[in-house]
Design an enzyme around this catalytic site. Structure first.
Site, short mmCIF file in Angstrom:
data_model
loop_
_atom_site.label_atom_id
_atom_site.label_comp_id
_atom_site.label_asym_id
_atom_site.label_seq_id
_atom_site.Cartn_x
_atom_site.Cartn_y
_atom_site.Cartn_z
N LYS A 121 -11.09 -8.05 -7.96
CA LYS A 121 -10.65 -7.38 -9.21
C LYS A 121 -11.23 -6.88 -10.25
O LYS A 121 -11.35 -5.92 -10.56
CB LYS A 121 -9.25 -8.00 -9.59
CG LYS A 121 -8.15 -8.06 -8.49
CD LYS A 121 -6.95 -8.62 -9.22
CE LYS A 121 -5.61 -8.83 -8.29
NZ LYS A 121 -4.55 -9.29 -9.01
N LYS A 204 -4.59 -4.92 5.02
CA LYS A 204 -3.34 -5.31 4.71
C LYS A 204 -2.35 -4.34 4.09
O LYS A 204 -2.62 -3.34 3.50
CB LYS A 204 -3.66 -6.43 3.60
CG LYS A 204 -1.95 -7.28 3.21
CD LYS A 204 -2.39 -8.17 2.09
CE LYS A 204 -1.12 -9.10 1.95
NZ LYS A 204 -1.42 -10.06 0.89
N LYS A 207 0.78 -1.65 -1.49
CA LYS A 207 1.40 -0.45 -2.21
C LYS A 207 0.20 0.25 -2.88
O LYS A 207 0.58 1.53 -3.51
CB LYS A 207 2.16 -1.17 -3.39
CG LYS A 207 1.47 -1.71 -4.58
CD LYS A 207 2.42 -2.24 -5.87
CE LYS A 207 1.42 -2.89 -6.88
NZ LYS A 207 0.59 -1.88 -7.41
#
Length: 344
Positions: A121, A204, A207
Protein backbone atom coordinates in the site's frame (compact mmCIF):
# COMPACT_ATOMS: atom_id res chain seq x y z
CA UNK A 1 -0.69 -33.65 29.90
CA UNK A 2 -0.88 -29.85 30.00
CA UNK A 3 -4.15 -28.15 29.14
CA UNK A 4 -4.60 -26.47 25.72
CA UNK A 5 -3.22 -22.94 25.72
CA UNK A 6 -6.61 -21.32 25.05
CA UNK A 7 -8.70 -23.57 27.28
CA UNK A 8 -9.08 -20.92 29.98
CA UNK A 9 -10.75 -18.47 27.61
CA UNK A 10 -14.38 -18.38 26.58
CA UNK A 11 -14.68 -19.46 22.94
CA UNK A 12 -15.18 -16.27 20.97
CA UNK A 13 -14.88 -15.59 17.24
CA UNK A 14 -14.07 -12.09 16.02
CA UNK A 15 -13.67 -10.61 12.56
CA UNK A 16 -14.32 -7.43 10.67
CA UNK A 17 -14.68 -5.86 7.25
CA UNK A 18 -13.31 -2.50 6.21
CA UNK A 19 -15.93 -0.08 4.84
CA UNK A 20 -14.09 0.54 1.59
CA UNK A 21 -17.21 0.29 -0.57
CA UNK A 22 -17.91 -1.93 -3.54
CA UNK A 23 -18.23 -5.28 -1.76
CA UNK A 24 -17.95 -8.23 -4.12
CA UNK A 25 -18.68 -11.92 -4.43
CA UNK A 26 -15.18 -12.42 -3.04
CA UNK A 27 -16.16 -10.61 0.16
CA UNK A 28 -19.28 -12.74 0.41
CA UNK A 29 -17.68 -16.15 -0.14
CA UNK A 30 -14.40 -15.36 1.61
CA UNK A 31 -15.92 -13.64 4.64
CA UNK A 32 -19.63 -12.81 5.01
CA UNK A 33 -21.03 -16.25 4.17
CA UNK A 34 -18.58 -17.84 6.58
CA UNK A 35 -19.40 -15.29 9.31
CA UNK A 36 -23.06 -16.23 9.12
CA UNK A 37 -22.28 -19.95 9.17
CA UNK A 38 -20.17 -19.60 12.32
CA UNK A 39 -23.09 -18.28 14.34
CA UNK A 40 -24.24 -20.88 16.82
CA UNK A 41 -23.81 -22.31 20.27
CA UNK A 42 -20.14 -23.32 20.00
CA UNK A 43 -18.68 -19.82 20.32
CA UNK A 44 -19.82 -16.24 20.74
CA UNK A 45 -19.47 -14.30 17.49
CA UNK A 46 -18.58 -10.61 17.24
CA UNK A 47 -18.34 -8.86 13.89
CA UNK A 48 -17.13 -5.34 13.29
CA UNK A 49 -17.12 -2.66 10.59
CA UNK A 50 -13.52 -1.53 10.99
CA UNK A 51 -13.77 2.14 10.05
CA UNK A 52 -10.68 3.12 12.07
CA UNK A 53 -8.65 0.99 9.67
CA UNK A 54 -10.25 2.79 6.73
CA UNK A 55 -8.86 6.18 7.76
CA UNK A 56 -5.23 5.04 7.48
CA UNK A 57 -5.72 6.64 4.05
CA UNK A 58 -7.78 9.80 3.64
CA UNK A 59 -11.55 9.30 3.41
CA UNK A 60 -14.36 11.65 2.50
CA UNK A 61 -16.33 11.76 5.78
CA UNK A 62 -19.79 11.52 4.22
CA UNK A 63 -18.77 8.68 1.91
CA UNK A 64 -17.16 6.83 4.83
CA UNK A 65 -20.39 7.05 6.82
CA UNK A 66 -22.38 5.71 3.89
CA UNK A 67 -19.91 2.88 3.30
CA UNK A 68 -19.99 1.98 6.99
CA UNK A 69 -23.75 1.52 6.77
CA UNK A 70 -23.35 -0.39 3.49
CA UNK A 71 -20.92 -2.83 5.13
CA UNK A 72 -23.32 -3.35 8.03
CA UNK A 73 -26.14 -3.94 5.55
CA UNK A 74 -24.00 -6.53 3.78
CA UNK A 75 -23.35 -8.37 7.04
CA UNK A 76 -27.07 -8.62 7.73
CA UNK A 77 -28.06 -9.39 4.14
CA UNK A 78 -25.56 -12.26 4.13
CA UNK A 79 -27.19 -13.78 7.20
CA UNK A 80 -25.39 -12.26 10.20
CA UNK A 81 -28.17 -11.90 12.76
CA UNK A 82 -27.64 -9.04 15.27
CA UNK A 83 -29.63 -11.06 17.77
CA UNK A 84 -27.20 -13.99 17.53
CA UNK A 85 -23.98 -12.06 16.94
CA UNK A 86 -22.59 -8.75 18.12
CA UNK A 87 -22.51 -6.45 15.07
CA UNK A 88 -20.95 -3.06 15.65
CA UNK A 89 -18.91 -0.17 14.35
CA UNK A 90 -15.28 -0.10 15.52
CA UNK A 91 -15.02 3.62 16.27
CA UNK A 92 -18.00 3.45 18.65
CA UNK A 93 -15.99 1.28 21.07
CA UNK A 94 -13.07 3.35 22.29
CA UNK A 95 -11.27 0.34 23.78
CA UNK A 96 -10.01 -0.53 20.28
CA UNK A 97 -7.99 2.67 19.96
CA UNK A 98 -6.74 2.58 23.55
CA UNK A 99 -5.66 -1.07 23.38
CA UNK A 100 -3.97 -0.34 20.05
CA UNK A 101 -1.69 2.19 21.77
CA UNK A 102 -0.82 -0.34 24.46
CA UNK A 103 0.10 -2.84 21.76
CA UNK A 104 2.22 -0.22 20.01
CA UNK A 105 4.47 -0.45 23.06
CA UNK A 106 4.59 -4.25 22.86
CA UNK A 107 5.07 -4.73 19.11
CA UNK A 108 8.48 -4.16 17.55
CA UNK A 109 9.14 -1.75 14.69
CA UNK A 110 10.78 -4.51 12.68
CA UNK A 111 7.59 -6.55 12.87
CA UNK A 112 5.66 -3.72 11.27
CA UNK A 113 8.12 -3.14 8.46
CA UNK A 114 7.91 -6.82 7.52
CA UNK A 115 4.18 -6.60 6.85
CA UNK A 116 3.69 -7.14 3.12
CA UNK A 117 0.43 -5.17 3.11
CA UNK A 118 2.26 -2.04 4.26
CA UNK A 119 4.83 -2.52 1.52
CA UNK A 120 2.10 -2.99 -1.08
CA UNK A 121 0.00 0.00 0.00
CA UNK A 122 2.81 2.42 0.79
CA UNK A 123 4.87 1.48 -2.26
CA UNK A 124 8.05 3.37 -3.03
CA UNK A 125 6.69 6.51 -1.34
CA UNK A 126 6.53 4.94 2.12
CA UNK A 127 7.99 8.01 3.82
CA UNK A 128 4.76 9.87 3.01
CA UNK A 129 2.45 7.09 4.18
CA UNK A 130 0.50 7.71 7.37
CA UNK A 131 1.90 6.34 10.62
CA UNK A 132 -1.47 4.62 10.99
CA UNK A 133 -0.82 2.58 7.86
CA UNK A 134 2.40 1.27 9.38
CA UNK A 135 0.81 0.63 12.79
CA UNK A 136 -2.33 -0.90 11.23
CA UNK A 137 -1.50 -4.45 12.44
CA UNK A 138 -1.34 -3.31 16.09
CA UNK A 139 -4.88 -1.99 15.75
CA UNK A 140 -5.93 -5.27 14.15
CA UNK A 141 -4.40 -7.11 17.11
CA UNK A 142 -6.32 -4.80 19.43
CA UNK A 143 -9.56 -5.54 17.57
CA UNK A 144 -9.06 -9.23 18.22
CA UNK A 145 -7.46 -9.34 21.65
CA UNK A 146 -9.66 -6.67 23.25
CA UNK A 147 -12.31 -9.42 23.12
CA UNK A 148 -9.87 -12.21 23.98
CA UNK A 149 -11.00 -13.83 20.74
CA UNK A 150 -9.91 -17.44 20.49
CA UNK A 151 -10.44 -17.73 16.74
CA UNK A 152 -10.59 -15.48 13.69
CA UNK A 153 -11.86 -16.45 10.24
CA UNK A 154 -9.24 -15.07 7.84
CA UNK A 155 -8.34 -15.27 4.18
CA UNK A 156 -4.89 -16.22 2.98
CA UNK A 157 -3.95 -12.54 2.59
CA UNK A 158 -4.60 -11.84 6.28
CA UNK A 159 -2.61 -14.73 7.75
CA UNK A 160 0.47 -12.56 8.29
CA UNK A 161 -1.49 -10.03 10.35
CA UNK A 162 -2.94 -12.77 12.51
CA UNK A 163 0.56 -14.15 13.06
CA UNK A 164 1.56 -10.72 14.34
CA UNK A 165 -1.48 -10.71 16.64
CA UNK A 166 -0.30 -14.03 18.03
CA UNK A 167 3.20 -12.63 18.48
CA UNK A 168 1.86 -9.61 20.39
CA UNK A 169 -0.26 -11.83 22.64
CA UNK A 170 2.65 -14.18 23.33
CA UNK A 171 5.08 -11.33 24.05
CA UNK A 172 2.63 -9.57 26.37
CA UNK A 173 1.92 -12.78 28.28
CA UNK A 174 5.65 -13.55 28.54
CA UNK A 175 6.74 -10.02 29.48
CA UNK A 176 4.20 -9.74 32.30
CA UNK A 177 4.12 -13.39 33.36
CA UNK A 178 0.39 -13.80 32.72
CA UNK A 179 -2.02 -15.80 30.59
CA UNK A 180 -4.12 -12.77 29.78
CA UNK A 181 -4.48 -13.04 26.01
CA UNK A 182 -5.26 -16.18 24.00
CA UNK A 183 -3.02 -17.25 21.12
CA UNK A 184 -5.75 -16.72 18.57
CA UNK A 185 -6.26 -19.51 16.03
CA UNK A 186 -6.96 -18.82 12.35
CA UNK A 187 -10.06 -20.30 10.74
CA UNK A 188 -9.14 -20.84 7.09
CA UNK A 189 -11.73 -23.04 5.49
CA UNK A 190 -14.00 -23.38 2.51
CA UNK A 191 -13.30 -23.88 -1.18
CA UNK A 192 -13.43 -20.21 -2.19
CA UNK A 193 -11.70 -18.32 0.60
CA UNK A 194 -9.80 -16.47 -2.13
CA UNK A 195 -12.04 -15.67 -5.12
CA UNK A 196 -10.19 -14.64 -8.24
CA UNK A 197 -10.97 -12.17 -11.01
CA UNK A 198 -13.40 -13.28 -13.72
CA UNK A 199 -11.00 -11.81 -16.28
CA UNK A 200 -7.68 -13.09 -14.89
CA UNK A 201 -7.54 -16.19 -12.71
CA UNK A 202 -4.15 -15.18 -11.31
CA UNK A 203 -5.48 -12.04 -9.63
CA UNK A 204 -7.81 -11.69 -6.65
CA UNK A 205 -11.32 -10.38 -7.35
CA UNK A 206 -11.16 -6.72 -6.32
CA UNK A 207 -13.25 -3.58 -6.45
CA UNK A 208 -10.11 -1.69 -7.49
CA UNK A 209 -9.84 -3.54 -10.81
CA UNK A 210 -10.56 -1.05 -13.62
CA UNK A 211 -12.85 -3.60 -15.30
CA UNK A 212 -16.25 -4.02 -13.68
CA UNK A 213 -16.53 -7.28 -15.64
CA UNK A 214 -13.77 -8.72 -13.45
CA UNK A 215 -16.04 -8.97 -10.42
CA UNK A 216 -19.56 -9.62 -9.24
CA UNK A 217 -20.67 -6.80 -6.96
CA UNK A 218 -23.09 -7.45 -4.12
CA UNK A 219 -25.25 -4.70 -5.65
CA UNK A 220 -25.40 -6.33 -9.13
CA UNK A 221 -28.84 -7.40 -10.30
CA UNK A 222 -29.57 -10.85 -11.72
CA UNK A 223 -29.00 -9.84 -15.34
CA UNK A 224 -25.61 -8.31 -14.55
CA UNK A 225 -24.52 -11.40 -12.61
CA UNK A 226 -25.51 -13.75 -15.42
CA UNK A 227 -23.87 -11.60 -18.09
CA UNK A 228 -20.56 -11.34 -16.20
CA UNK A 229 -20.42 -15.11 -15.76
CA UNK A 230 -21.20 -15.70 -19.45
CA UNK A 231 -18.33 -13.37 -20.38
CA UNK A 232 -15.89 -14.72 -17.78
CA UNK A 233 -12.55 -15.76 -19.22
CA UNK A 234 -12.14 -19.52 -19.68
CA UNK A 235 -10.37 -21.92 -22.03
CA UNK A 236 -11.47 -24.30 -24.76
CA UNK A 237 -10.75 -27.57 -22.96
CA UNK A 238 -13.50 -29.71 -21.42
CA UNK A 239 -13.77 -30.04 -17.67
CA UNK A 240 -11.96 -32.95 -16.01
CA UNK A 241 -13.42 -35.25 -13.37
CA UNK A 242 -11.22 -34.00 -10.54
CA UNK A 243 -9.61 -30.71 -9.43
CA UNK A 244 -6.12 -32.07 -10.07
CA UNK A 245 -6.92 -31.72 -13.76
CA UNK A 246 -7.36 -27.94 -13.34
CA UNK A 247 -3.91 -27.41 -11.82
CA UNK A 248 -2.70 -25.25 -14.71
CA UNK A 249 -6.09 -23.74 -15.63
CA UNK A 250 -6.61 -20.85 -13.16
CA UNK A 251 -9.75 -19.36 -14.75
CA UNK A 252 -11.47 -22.74 -14.94
CA UNK A 253 -10.42 -23.59 -11.40
CA UNK A 254 -11.80 -20.27 -10.14
CA UNK A 255 -15.23 -20.79 -11.71
CA UNK A 256 -15.47 -24.35 -10.38
CA UNK A 257 -14.53 -23.13 -6.89
CA UNK A 258 -17.15 -20.38 -7.08
CA UNK A 259 -19.82 -22.89 -8.12
CA UNK A 260 -18.84 -25.25 -5.30
CA UNK A 261 -18.87 -22.50 -2.66
CA UNK A 262 -22.25 -21.13 -3.76
CA UNK A 263 -23.81 -24.60 -3.98
CA UNK A 264 -22.21 -25.85 -0.73
CA UNK A 265 -20.53 -28.69 -2.57
CA UNK A 266 -16.93 -29.79 -3.00
CA UNK A 267 -15.17 -28.91 -6.28
CA UNK A 268 -14.81 -32.62 -7.07
CA UNK A 269 -18.57 -33.08 -6.69
CA UNK A 270 -19.13 -30.27 -9.18
CA UNK A 271 -16.63 -31.71 -11.64
CA UNK A 272 -18.13 -35.19 -11.38
CA UNK A 273 -21.38 -33.70 -12.66
CA UNK A 274 -19.80 -31.72 -15.51
CA UNK A 275 -16.94 -34.04 -16.48
CA UNK A 276 -16.24 -33.93 -20.20
CA UNK A 277 -18.46 -30.89 -20.77
CA UNK A 278 -17.27 -27.48 -21.91
CA UNK A 279 -17.99 -24.05 -20.56
CA UNK A 280 -20.90 -23.65 -22.93
CA UNK A 281 -22.75 -25.98 -20.56
CA UNK A 282 -21.02 -25.02 -17.33
CA UNK A 283 -21.41 -21.23 -17.44
CA UNK A 284 -25.23 -21.19 -17.70
CA UNK A 285 -25.42 -23.61 -14.77
CA UNK A 286 -23.04 -21.43 -12.74
CA UNK A 287 -25.03 -18.33 -13.64
CA UNK A 288 -28.21 -19.97 -12.38
CA UNK A 289 -26.57 -20.95 -9.08
CA UNK A 290 -25.03 -17.50 -8.65
CA UNK A 291 -28.27 -15.63 -9.32
CA UNK A 292 -30.20 -17.89 -6.95
CA UNK A 293 -27.65 -17.28 -4.19
CA UNK A 294 -26.89 -13.60 -4.73
CA UNK A 295 -30.22 -12.05 -5.75
CA UNK A 296 -31.73 -12.28 -2.23
CA UNK A 297 -28.61 -10.63 -0.78
CA UNK A 298 -28.81 -7.76 -3.25
CA UNK A 299 -32.49 -7.28 -2.43
CA UNK A 300 -31.93 -7.33 1.34
CA UNK A 301 -29.00 -4.92 1.11
CA UNK A 302 -31.18 -2.50 -0.81
CA UNK A 303 -33.92 -2.75 1.81
CA UNK A 304 -31.49 -2.13 4.68
CA UNK A 305 -29.84 0.82 2.93
CA UNK A 306 -33.25 2.41 2.46
CA UNK A 307 -33.54 2.69 6.25
CA UNK A 308 -30.22 4.04 7.59
CA UNK A 309 -31.78 4.76 10.99
CA UNK A 310 -32.37 1.02 11.44
CA UNK A 311 -28.73 0.27 10.59
CA UNK A 312 -27.55 2.93 13.04
CA UNK A 313 -29.73 1.42 15.78
CA UNK A 314 -28.31 -2.05 15.17
CA UNK A 315 -24.74 -0.73 15.29
CA UNK A 316 -25.40 1.29 18.44
CA UNK A 317 -26.85 -1.73 20.23
CA UNK A 318 -23.92 -3.86 19.08
CA UNK A 319 -21.42 -1.24 20.26
CA UNK A 320 -22.98 -1.25 23.71
CA UNK A 321 -22.74 -5.03 23.93
CA UNK A 322 -19.19 -5.00 22.57
CA UNK A 323 -18.12 -2.34 25.05
CA UNK A 324 -19.42 -4.45 27.93
CA UNK A 325 -16.93 -7.16 26.94
CA UNK A 326 -14.04 -4.93 25.86
CA UNK A 327 -13.83 -2.47 28.76
CA UNK A 328 -13.15 -5.00 31.55
CA UNK A 329 -10.46 -6.68 29.41
CA UNK A 330 -8.86 -3.30 28.65
CA UNK A 331 -8.93 -2.30 32.32
CA UNK A 332 -7.34 -5.61 33.36
CA UNK A 333 -4.66 -5.06 30.70
CA UNK A 334 -3.88 -1.65 32.16
CA UNK A 335 -3.75 -3.16 35.65
CA UNK A 336 -1.23 -5.74 34.47
CA UNK A 337 0.91 -3.01 32.90
CA UNK A 338 0.86 -0.90 36.06
CA UNK A 339 -1.37 1.80 34.65
CA UNK A 340 -4.00 3.44 36.80
CA UNK A 341 -7.52 2.23 36.13
CA UNK A 342 -10.16 4.49 34.67
CA UNK A 343 -12.55 5.82 37.31
CA UNK A 344 -16.11 4.67 36.76
Amino acid sequence: MSEPINSTFRPRIFSGIQPSGGLTLGNYLGALKRFAALQGDQAETAYCVVNLHAITVWQDPQILQSRTREAAAAFMAAGVDPARSILFNQSQVSAHAEMSWLFNTVARVGWMYRMTQFKDKAGKNSENASLGLLAYPALMAADILTYQATAVPVGEDQKQHLELTRDIAAKFNHDYGVNHFPITEPLIEGVATRVMSLRDGSKKMSKSDPSDASRINLTDDSDAIAQKIRKARTDADPLPGQMEGLKDRPEARNLVNIYAALADETPDQVLARFEGQGFGAFKPALAEVAVEAMAPITRKMSEYMADPAQIDAVLADGAERADAIATPILERTKDIMGLLRTRR
